[in-house]
Write an enzyme that holds these catalytic residues in place. Structure first.
Site, PDB file in Angstrom:
ATOM      1  N   TYR A  65      73.957  51.277 131.270  1.00 46.06           N
ATOM      2  CA  TYR A  65      73.945  50.005 132.015  1.00 46.06           C
ATOM      3  C   TYR A  65      73.155  49.117 131.269  1.00 46.06           C
ATOM      4  O   TYR A  65      73.806  47.640 131.019  1.00 46.06           O
ATOM      5  CB  TYR A  65      73.166  50.042 133.216  1.00 46.06           C
ATOM      6  CG  TYR A  65      73.102  48.994 134.074  1.00 46.06           C
ATOM      7  CD1 TYR A  65      74.017  48.289 134.282  1.00 46.06           C
ATOM      8  CD2 TYR A  65      71.742  48.430 134.329  1.00 46.06           C
ATOM      9  CE1 TYR A  65      73.925  46.914 135.010  1.00 46.06           C
ATOM     10  CE2 TYR A  65      71.687  47.139 134.597  1.00 46.06           C
ATOM     11  CZ  TYR A  65      72.445  46.600 135.282  1.00 46.06           C
ATOM     12  OH  TYR A  65      72.355  45.317 135.828  1.00 46.06           O
TER      13      TYR A  65
ATOM     14  N   SER B 147      63.764  38.283 137.891  1.00 47.14           N
ATOM     15  CA  SER B 147      65.214  38.245 138.480  1.00 47.14           C
ATOM     16  C   SER B 147      65.348  38.219 140.110  1.00 47.14           C
ATOM     17  O   SER B 147      64.405  38.980 140.661  1.00 47.14           O
ATOM     18  CB  SER B 147      66.041  39.413 137.820  1.00 47.14           C
ATOM     19  OG  SER B 147      67.164  39.626 138.408  1.00 47.14           O
TER      20      SER B 147
ATOM     21  N   GLN C 182      63.898  33.474 138.116  1.00 43.11           N
ATOM     22  CA  GLN C 182      65.452  33.379 137.956  1.00 43.11           C
ATOM     23  C   GLN C 182      66.043  33.236 138.991  1.00 43.11           C
ATOM     24  O   GLN C 182      66.169  34.367 139.749  1.00 43.11           O
ATOM     25  CB  GLN C 182      65.793  34.296 136.876  1.00 43.11           C
ATOM     26  CG  GLN C 182      67.234  34.479 136.349  1.00 43.11           C
ATOM     27  CD  GLN C 182      68.032  35.320 137.073  1.00 43.11           C
ATOM     28  OE1 GLN C 182      67.634  36.515 137.593  1.00 43.11           O
ATOM     29  NE2 GLN C 182      69.588  34.854 137.572  1.00 43.11           N
TER      30      GLN C 182
ATOM     31  N   ARG D  21      82.967  45.626 132.420  1.00 39.68           N
ATOM     32  CA  ARG D  21      81.996  46.171 131.627  1.00 39.68           C
ATOM     33  C   ARG D  21      82.482  47.699 131.691  1.00 39.68           C
ATOM     34  O   ARG D  21      82.041  48.511 132.546  1.00 39.68           O
ATOM     35  CB  ARG D  21      80.637  46.136 132.357  1.00 39.68           C
ATOM     36  CG  ARG D  21      79.975  44.499 132.247  1.00 39.68           C
ATOM     37  CD  ARG D  21      78.704  44.669 132.587  1.00 39.68           C
ATOM     38  NE  ARG D  21      78.047  43.285 132.613  1.00 39.68           N
ATOM     39  CZ  ARG D  21      76.990  42.917 133.059  1.00 39.68           C
ATOM     40  NH1 ARG D  21      76.270  43.846 133.833  1.00 39.68           N
ATOM     41  NH2 ARG D  21      76.396  41.779 133.060  1.00 39.68           N
TER      42      ARG D  21
ATOM     43  N   HIS E 222      73.984  36.051 127.641  1.00 32.74           N
ATOM     44  CA  HIS E 222      73.547  37.157 128.400  1.00 32.74           C
ATOM     45  C   HIS E 222      73.678  38.452 127.739  1.00 32.74           C
ATOM     46  O   HIS E 222      74.012  39.426 128.231  1.00 32.74           O
ATOM     47  CB  HIS E 222      74.607  37.269 129.748  1.00 32.74           C
ATOM     48  CG  HIS E 222      74.113  37.713 131.111  1.00 32.74           C
ATOM     49  ND1 HIS E 222      73.666  36.947 132.185  1.00 32.74           N
ATOM     50  CD2 HIS E 222      74.048  39.056 131.580  1.00 32.74           C
ATOM     51  CE1 HIS E 222      73.191  37.785 133.084  1.00 32.74           C
ATOM     52  NE2 HIS E 222      73.128  39.002 132.732  1.00 32.74           N
TER      53      HIS E 222
ATOM     54  N   ASP F  83      68.029  33.044 123.925  1.00 30.41           N
ATOM     55  CA  ASP F  83      68.196  34.659 123.932  1.00 30.41           C
ATOM     56  C   ASP F  83      69.518  35.069 123.521  1.00 30.41           C
ATOM     57  O   ASP F  83      70.461  34.451 123.011  1.00 30.41           O
ATOM     58  CB  ASP F  83      67.671  35.330 125.273  1.00 30.41           C
ATOM     59  CG  ASP F  83      68.558  35.202 126.456  1.00 30.41           C
ATOM     60  OD1 ASP F  83      69.683  35.207 126.036  1.00 30.41           O
ATOM     61  OD2 ASP F  83      68.229  35.277 127.478  1.00 30.41           O
TER      62      ASP F  83
ATOM     63  N   GLY G 291      69.947  38.881 121.495  1.00 31.47           N
ATOM     64  CA  GLY G 291      69.753  39.297 120.040  1.00 31.47           C
ATOM     65  C   GLY G 291      68.556  39.515 119.413  1.00 31.47           C
ATOM     66  O   GLY G 291      68.492  40.219 118.420  1.00 31.47           O
TER      67      GLY G 291
ATOM     68  N   ARG H  26      65.078  40.934 118.240  1.00 33.99           N
ATOM     69  CA  ARG H  26      64.742  42.227 118.142  1.00 33.99           C
ATOM     70  C   ARG H  26      63.554  42.258 117.455  1.00 33.99           C
ATOM     71  O   ARG H  26      62.610  43.404 117.148  1.00 33.99           O
ATOM     72  CB  ARG H  26      65.709  43.068 117.676  1.00 33.99           C
ATOM     73  CG  ARG H  26      67.080  43.316 118.205  1.00 33.99           C
ATOM     74  CD  ARG H  26      66.886  44.031 119.662  1.00 33.99           C
ATOM     75  NE  ARG H  26      67.995  44.182 120.355  1.00 33.99           N
ATOM     76  CZ  ARG H  26      68.485  43.237 121.296  1.00 33.99           C
ATOM     77  NH1 ARG H  26      67.758  42.047 121.478  1.00 33.99           N
ATOM     78  NH2 ARG H  26      69.764  43.370 122.058  1.00 33.99           N
TER      79      ARG H  26
ATOM     80  N   GLY I  49      65.106  40.692 126.318  1.00 33.95           N
ATOM     81  CA  GLY I  49      65.782  41.402 127.257  1.00 33.95           C
ATOM     82  C   GLY I  49      65.708  42.677 127.215  1.00 33.95           C
ATOM     83  O   GLY I  49      64.757  43.450 127.410  1.00 33.95           O
ATOM     84  N   ARG I  50      66.899  43.328 126.548  1.00 36.34           N
ATOM     85  CA  ARG I  50      66.847  44.876 126.385  1.00 36.34           C
ATOM     86  C   ARG I  50      65.682  45.386 125.754  1.00 36.34           C
ATOM     87  O   ARG I  50      65.166  46.385 126.364  1.00 36.34           O
ATOM     88  CB  ARG I  50      68.106  45.273 125.379  1.00 36.34           C
ATOM     89  CG  ARG I  50      69.446  44.904 126.304  1.00 36.34           C
ATOM     90  CD  ARG I  50      70.432  45.249 125.245  1.00 36.34           C
ATOM     91  NE  ARG I  50      71.872  45.476 125.965  1.00 36.34           N
ATOM     92  CZ  ARG I  50      72.683  44.323 125.723  1.00 36.34           C
ATOM     93  NH1 ARG I  50      72.373  43.275 125.080  1.00 36.34           N
ATOM     94  NH2 ARG I  50      74.137  44.418 126.355  1.00 36.34           N
TER      95      ARG I  50
HETATM   96  C1  FMN Z   1      69.822  45.407 131.908  1.00 32.93           C
HETATM   97  C2  FMN Z   1      70.070  43.969 131.881  1.00 32.93           C
HETATM   98  C3  FMN Z   1      69.908  43.175 133.068  1.00 32.93           C
HETATM   99  C4  FMN Z   1      69.789  41.872 133.177  1.00 32.93           C
HETATM  100  N1  FMN Z   1      69.620  41.206 134.401  1.00 32.93           N
HETATM  101  C5  FMN Z   1      69.599  40.009 134.441  1.00 32.93           C
HETATM  102  C6  FMN Z   1      69.306  39.370 135.507  1.00 32.93           C
HETATM  103  O1  FMN Z   1      69.272  39.906 136.475  1.00 32.93           O
HETATM  104  N2  FMN Z   1      69.464  37.764 135.295  1.00 32.93           N
HETATM  105  C7  FMN Z   1      69.564  37.210 134.337  1.00 32.93           C
HETATM  106  O2  FMN Z   1      69.457  35.852 134.108  1.00 32.93           O
HETATM  107  N3  FMN Z   1      69.828  37.817 133.182  1.00 32.93           N
HETATM  108  C8  FMN Z   1      69.797  39.063 132.966  1.00 32.93           C
HETATM  109  N4  FMN Z   1      70.281  39.812 131.895  1.00 32.93           N
HETATM  110  C9  FMN Z   1      70.283  39.200 130.622  1.00 32.93           C
HETATM  111  C10 FMN Z   1      68.852  39.055 130.009  1.00 32.93           C
HETATM  112  O3  FMN Z   1      68.152  37.889 130.623  1.00 32.93           O
HETATM  113  C11 FMN Z   1      69.076  38.235 128.448  1.00 32.93           C
HETATM  114  O4  FMN Z   1      70.163  37.094 128.512  1.00 32.93           O
HETATM  115  C12 FMN Z   1      69.805  39.387 127.636  1.00 32.93           C
HETATM  116  O5  FMN Z   1      69.171  40.689 127.867  1.00 32.93           O
HETATM  117  C13 FMN Z   1      69.748  38.857 126.164  1.00 32.93           C
HETATM  118  O6  FMN Z   1      70.422  39.888 125.273  1.00 32.93           O
HETATM  119  P1  FMN Z   1      69.714  41.102 124.550  1.00 32.93           P
HETATM  120  O7  FMN Z   1      68.750  41.794 125.504  1.00 32.93           O
HETATM  121  O8  FMN Z   1      70.723  41.700 123.796  1.00 32.93           O
HETATM  122  O9  FMN Z   1      68.718  40.108 123.590  1.00 32.93           O
HETATM  123  C14 FMN Z   1      70.268  41.119 132.054  1.00 32.93           C
HETATM  124  C15 FMN Z   1      70.038  42.006 130.618  1.00 32.93           C
HETATM  125  C16 FMN Z   1      70.243  43.323 130.812  1.00 32.93           C
HETATM  126  C17 FMN Z   1      70.191  44.157 129.473  1.00 32.93           C
HETATM  127  O1  173 Z   2      73.577  43.298 134.697  1.00 33.55           O
HETATM  128  C1  173 Z   2      73.208  41.985 134.321  1.00 33.55           C
HETATM  129  O2  173 Z   2      73.543  41.561 133.200  1.00 33.55           O
HETATM  130  C2  173 Z   2      72.815  41.254 135.473  1.00 33.55           C
HETATM  131  O3  173 Z   2      72.641  40.005 135.030  1.00 33.55           O
HETATM  132  C3  173 Z   2      72.800  41.696 136.789  1.00 33.55           C
HETATM  133  C4  173 Z   2      73.647  40.968 137.563  1.00 33.55           C
HETATM  134  C5  173 Z   2      73.519  41.492 138.900  1.00 33.55           C
HETATM  135  C6  173 Z   2      72.350  42.241 139.414  1.00 33.55           C
HETATM  136  C7  173 Z   2      71.583  42.730 138.319  1.00 33.55           C
HETATM  137  C8  173 Z   2      71.825  42.411 136.918  1.00 33.55           C
END
Ligand code: FMN
Ligand code: 173
Length: 383
Positions: free
Chosen positions: A44, A126, A146, A183, A281, A312, A314, A316, A335-336
């Site tokens: 995920y 979030s 957010q 996905r 994202h 954001d 990428g 790291r 993020g990750r």
């Molecule tokens: C598991 C996961 C969940 C995420 N959930 C959200 C979220 O709830 N709301 C949101 O705006 N972005 C969400 N994102 C996107 C992150 O805010 C961010 O844009 C993204 O992780 C950036 O990419 P990177 O982690 O590869 O650098 C999520 C990303 C991941 C990996």
């Molecule tokens: O998985 C995601 O990237 C994400 O932004 C998200 C969307 C809905 C619920 C939780 C995370």
């Protein structure tokens, strides 16, 4: 706090034979997490949309830019602090919104809040959090909220009203996820944490949401609650005109997350927004889309002087942060990496990730002849 102190701590501990629990190269966290998280949770977070080409392009885009270091500039005293949209930060690094954090660790958002607070780092909570925003606020330091803007306006108003009341200072509105993308990793496992009732806590705890389903969520109406959640969560009919309503509902700064086109940055300025996050994202939405770093220069050229540009997708390493700043971002979101840190080490794992990135950034800029953010400009990089 000297941002490079973490490096000294690691070397000193090494003299006693103690090596860090987690890799200091944040690229490596993903592999290590592969062995420790459940396969579903790992796929995920590591997974992206489609063939994951944009996720790879996000990383490769950083390789295309090179830092050009300068020498003999007295970098003994350094200060990377910044104030972004009124929020003071020790370094231009923000924890971006990541939903459903309890799938990685039982303390989820609370562990992230504690780690961020200990370092004075801003966290973005979030809408899809697995802990209600008021509970997180009670443990958090500087915090932004957010918004996933739901269909029901009363529910949207309720969410942002609660966020303001519990001290979230900036509203980050995510535009790139009005519906989840294709996905394959999640599809192949039939895995969506929210369908299991994780990541819905801000809804379950909401008075407008509860009213719509006839009362608090219980075992008896849980399926109804999930259906109502699913019907409301995304809002594909939103347009730029809707922002006027949100502007009235929220007194503080508003940031639009998911901008990739200079024309949309211009529209954000015209709509009276305070900031944008140049983000795709993490490649989780439009596979085949431009790498986020490749979108940044045209956007800062268009609107960097008029709106706070964040970045954001990428990030790291310290060098990655430096490159995004050089191309016009005022700060970056991660993020990750912190989701992996959480999964691998809870609160301490998130702290590890933040300290690695801040120390690496400080050392990268110092060794490039820059001691403050004012020294970081386009001349830091070349293609
Ligand atoms: C598991 C996961 C969940 C995420 N959930 C959200 C979220 O709830 N709301 C949101 O705006 N972005 C969400 N994102 C996107 C992150 O805010 C961010 O844009 C993204 O992780 C950036 O990419 P990177 O982690 O590869 O650098 C999520 C990303 C991941 C990996
Ligand atoms: O998985 C995601 O990237 C994400 O932004 C998200 C969307 C809905 C619920 C939780 C995370």
């Amino acid at each position: 706090m000297n941002l490079a102190d973490f490096q000294h701590e690691i070397y000193l501990a090494g003299l006693d034979g103690i090596v860090p629990d987690l890799p200091t190269n944040l690229h490596r966290l993903e592999e290590v997490a592969g062995a420790r998280l459940t396969p579903q949770a790992h796929d995920y977070v590591a997974g992206s949309a489609g063939a994951e080409r944009t996720a790879r392009a996000n990383l490769a885009a950083f390789d295309a830019w090179k830092i050009v270091p300068r020498m003999l500039r007295d970098v003994a005293e350094r200060d990377l602090s910044a104030t972004i949209l009124g929020t003071p930060m020790p370094a231009p690094i923000i924890l971006g919104p990541v939903g459903v954090l309890r799938i990685f660790h039982e303390d989820g958002e609370l562990a992230v809040a504690r780690a961020a607070k200990a370092l004075g780092v801003t966290m973005t909570l979030s809408t899809a959090a697995s802990t209600a925003m008021e509970e997180v606020a009670a443990e958090a330091g500087p915090r932004w909220y957010q918004l996933y803007w739901p269909k029901d306006r009363d529910l949207a108003a309720s969410l942002v009203g609660r966020a303001a009341a519990s001290g979230y200072s900036t509203l980050v509105v995510t535009l790139d996820t009005c519906t989840l993308a294709w996905r394959p990793r999640d599809l192949d496992r039939a895995y969506l944490p929210f369908l299991r009732g994780i990541g819905v806590q801000n809804f379950w705890s909401d008075p407008v949401f509860q009213k719509a389903i006839g009362g608090p969520v219980t075992d008896a109406n849980r399926d109804l609650a999930l259906l109502h959640w699913a019907a409301n969560f995304g809002n594909p009919s939103l347009t730029w005109d809707d922002l006027a309503w949100l502007r009235q509902e929220w007194d503080g700064p508003i940031v639009l997350k998911g901008i990739q086109h200079a024309g949309d940055a211009r529209r954000a300025v015209d709509a009276g927004m305070d900031g944008i996050v140049v983000s795709n994202h993490g490649g989780r939405q439009v596979d085949g889309a431009i790498a986020s770093l490749d979108a940044l220069p045209a956007i800062t050229a268009e609107a960097g002087g008029e709106i706070t540009v964040l970045f954001d997708s990428g990030v790291r390493t310290g060098a990655d942060v430096a490159k995004a700043l050089a191309l016009g971002a005022r700060a970056v979101m991660i993020g990750r990496p912190y989701a992996y840190g959480l999964g691998l080490g809870g609160e301490a794992g998130v702290r590890h990730v933040l300290r690695c990135l801040m120390a690496d950034l400080d050392l990268t800029l110092a060794l490039s002849g820059r001691s403050t953010l004012a020294d970081v400009g386009p001349d830091l990089v070349t293609r």
